[in-house]
Motif scaffolding. Structure first.
Motif, mmCIF file in Angstrom:
data_model
loop_
_atom_site.group_PDB
_atom_site.id
_atom_site.type_symbol
_atom_site.label_atom_id
_atom_site.label_comp_id
_atom_site.label_asym_id
_atom_site.label_seq_id
_atom_site.Cartn_x
_atom_site.Cartn_y
_atom_site.Cartn_z
ATOM 1 N N ALA A 48 0.811 -1.223 0.000
ATOM 2 C CA ALA A 48 0.000 0.000 0.000
ATOM 3 C C ALA A 48 0.847 1.277 0.000
ATOM 4 O O ALA A 48 0.294 2.374 -0.131
ATOM 5 C CB ALA A 48 -0.934 0.008 1.217
ATOM 6 N N MET A 49 2.170 1.142 0.106
ATOM 7 C CA MET A 49 3.030 2.320 0.126
ATOM 8 C C MET A 49 3.067 2.979 -1.250
ATOM 9 O O MET A 49 3.037 2.297 -2.272
ATOM 10 C CB MET A 49 4.455 1.938 0.558
ATOM 11 C CG MET A 49 4.567 1.391 1.980
ATOM 12 S SD MET A 49 4.085 2.603 3.233
ATOM 13 C CE MET A 49 5.319 3.863 2.977
ATOM 14 N N PRO A 50 3.150 4.322 -1.278
ATOM 15 C CA PRO A 50 3.230 5.024 -2.571
ATOM 16 C C PRO A 50 4.438 4.546 -3.390
ATOM 17 O O PRO A 50 5.529 4.376 -2.854
ATOM 18 C CB PRO A 50 3.386 6.488 -2.162
ATOM 19 C CG PRO A 50 2.801 6.568 -0.795
ATOM 20 C CD PRO A 50 3.104 5.259 -0.142
ATOM 21 N N GLY A 51 4.213 4.302 -4.662
ATOM 22 C CA GLY A 51 5.292 3.888 -5.563
ATOM 23 C C GLY A 51 5.511 2.405 -5.654
ATOM 24 O O GLY A 51 6.241 1.940 -6.534
ATOM 25 N N VAL A 52 4.905 1.609 -4.755
ATOM 26 C CA VAL A 52 5.072 0.162 -4.788
ATOM 27 C C VAL A 52 4.022 -0.431 -5.730
ATOM 28 O O VAL A 52 2.819 -0.283 -5.514
ATOM 29 C CB VAL A 52 4.947 -0.460 -3.384
ATOM 30 C CG1 VAL A 52 5.016 -1.989 -3.473
ATOM 31 C CG2 VAL A 52 6.040 0.064 -2.471
ATOM 32 N N ARG A 53 4.473 -1.111 -6.770
ATOM 33 C CA ARG A 53 3.580 -1.686 -7.762
ATOM 34 C C ARG A 53 3.450 -3.201 -7.629
ATOM 35 O O ARG A 53 2.415 -3.779 -7.945
ATOM 36 C CB ARG A 53 4.086 -1.338 -9.165
ATOM 37 C CG ARG A 53 3.167 -1.743 -10.297
ATOM 38 C CD ARG A 53 3.790 -1.452 -11.643
ATOM 39 N NE ARG A 53 5.110 -2.066 -11.784
ATOM 40 C CZ ARG A 53 5.298 -3.351 -12.064
ATOM 41 N NH1 ARG A 53 4.263 -4.163 -12.214
ATOM 42 N NH2 ARG A 53 6.516 -3.844 -12.176
ATOM 43 N N ALA A 54 4.515 -3.847 -7.144
ATOM 44 C CA ALA A 54 4.500 -5.309 -7.048
ATOM 45 C C ALA A 54 5.398 -5.757 -5.904
ATOM 46 O O ALA A 54 6.320 -5.050 -5.498
ATOM 47 C CB ALA A 54 4.946 -5.937 -8.364
ATOM 48 N N PHE A 55 5.117 -6.949 -5.408
ATOM 49 C CA PHE A 55 5.862 -7.542 -4.294
ATOM 50 C C PHE A 55 6.186 -8.978 -4.697
ATOM 51 O O PHE A 55 5.276 -9.765 -4.945
ATOM 52 C CB PHE A 55 5.005 -7.513 -3.026
ATOM 53 C CG PHE A 55 5.757 -7.761 -1.748
ATOM 54 C CD1 PHE A 55 5.923 -6.756 -0.809
ATOM 55 C CD2 PHE A 55 6.288 -9.011 -1.464
ATOM 56 C CE1 PHE A 55 6.588 -6.983 0.379
ATOM 57 C CE2 PHE A 55 6.978 -9.244 -0.288
ATOM 58 C CZ PHE A 55 7.126 -8.224 0.638
ATOM 59 N N VAL A 56 7.472 -9.319 -4.765
ATOM 60 C CA VAL A 56 7.903 -10.643 -5.224
ATOM 61 C C VAL A 56 8.644 -11.353 -4.094
ATOM 62 O O VAL A 56 9.561 -10.790 -3.491
ATOM 63 C CB VAL A 56 8.823 -10.533 -6.456
ATOM 64 C CG1 VAL A 56 9.233 -11.918 -6.934
ATOM 65 C CG2 VAL A 56 8.141 -9.752 -7.572
#
Length: 244
Positions: free
Chosen positions: A213-221
């Motif tokens: 949910a942080m600004p600028g975070v698009r994906a989590f791998v």
């Protein structure tokens, strides 16, 4: 060791083991030592005696044993290993403060142009203090060898303000967080801090949701040991997140 000449020094992988270093793959079946009393190497079932001599400042005492200091043992081992194995050893030493990059470069230069020096130089140049586990070090080499953009290590979110999390890898170019997911955080009671494995899983999920949910975070791998060791599964996961 007690049966050997008192001048014999534990060396190479054996010195790293005594000093608490990790090693990628299996540990040697023989104890490695260095001695100036022999004109050439001697190998037996359980012992490899290397002919040579260490300077006084390259020897310390650990648990009552004469042991090559980490900077010397690490460079000796890095000469023998590929980039993956060398970086796992060197990253650990830099992260724990066992030595600095100038320490390693000095040991390498003093050893002259011997076999494996180019391998060791490449590992020293690529090593960093930011990798906090062997799995992260291995992952860095896989990412580098594939020609992907280098990530930032141990990125804090947010940069200022109340901490949400510190992540292993961050690609600001494409807004991707990467995490090496070792099993030790679930299995090691000390790392769980009194929590059950189930609670650790729940807490990790909540942390991941907050980071997503942080600004600028698009994906989590996320990836594990098997993914990093084989390489291709890790790269497929990063490709799916459009890391390039």
């Amino acid at each position: 060791m007690p049966r050997l000449d008192p001048e014999v020094v534990v060396s190479r992988e054996s010195a790293l083991a005594v000093s608490g270093f990790p090693l990628l793959g299996a540990w040697p079946t023989r104890v490695h030592v260095v001695t100036s009393r022999r004109p050439r190497d001697r190998v037996s079932a359980h012992l490899h005696q290397h002919a040579g001599e260490l300077h006084d400042d390259e020897v310390s005492t650990v648990q009552g044993l004469r042991v090559a200091v980490p900077r010397r043992a690490a460079v000796d081992v890095a000469r023998l290993l590929d980039l993956r194995g060398g970086v796992v050893v060197l990253d650990h030493g830099l992260a724990t403060g066992a030595f600095s990059r100038p320490d390693l470069e000095r040991v390498l230069a003093e050893g002259g142009r011997v076999q494996g020096s180019r391998r060791a130089a490449a590992s020293i140049a690529f090593s960093q203090a930011g990798a906090e586990s062997p799995g992260e070090s291995l992952s860095r080499v896989v990412i580098h060898s594939a020609g992907l953009r280098p990530p930032e290590l141990q990125k804090r979110f947010p940069a200022i303000g109340p901490l949400v999390g510190i992540v292993d890898f961050w690609w600001p170019c494409c807004g991707v967080i990467g995490e090496f997911d070792g099993e030790v955080k679930y299995r090691d009671a000390a790392m769980r801090g009194g929590r059950s494995p189930e609670q650790v899983v729940i807490d990790e999920k909540l942390r991941e949701d907050a980071l997503r949910a942080m600004p600028g975070v698009r994906a989590f791998v996320r990836w594990n040991w098997s993914d990093a060791f084989r390489g291709a599964p890790l790269l497929r996961k990063l490709a799916a997140a459009h890391v390039c």
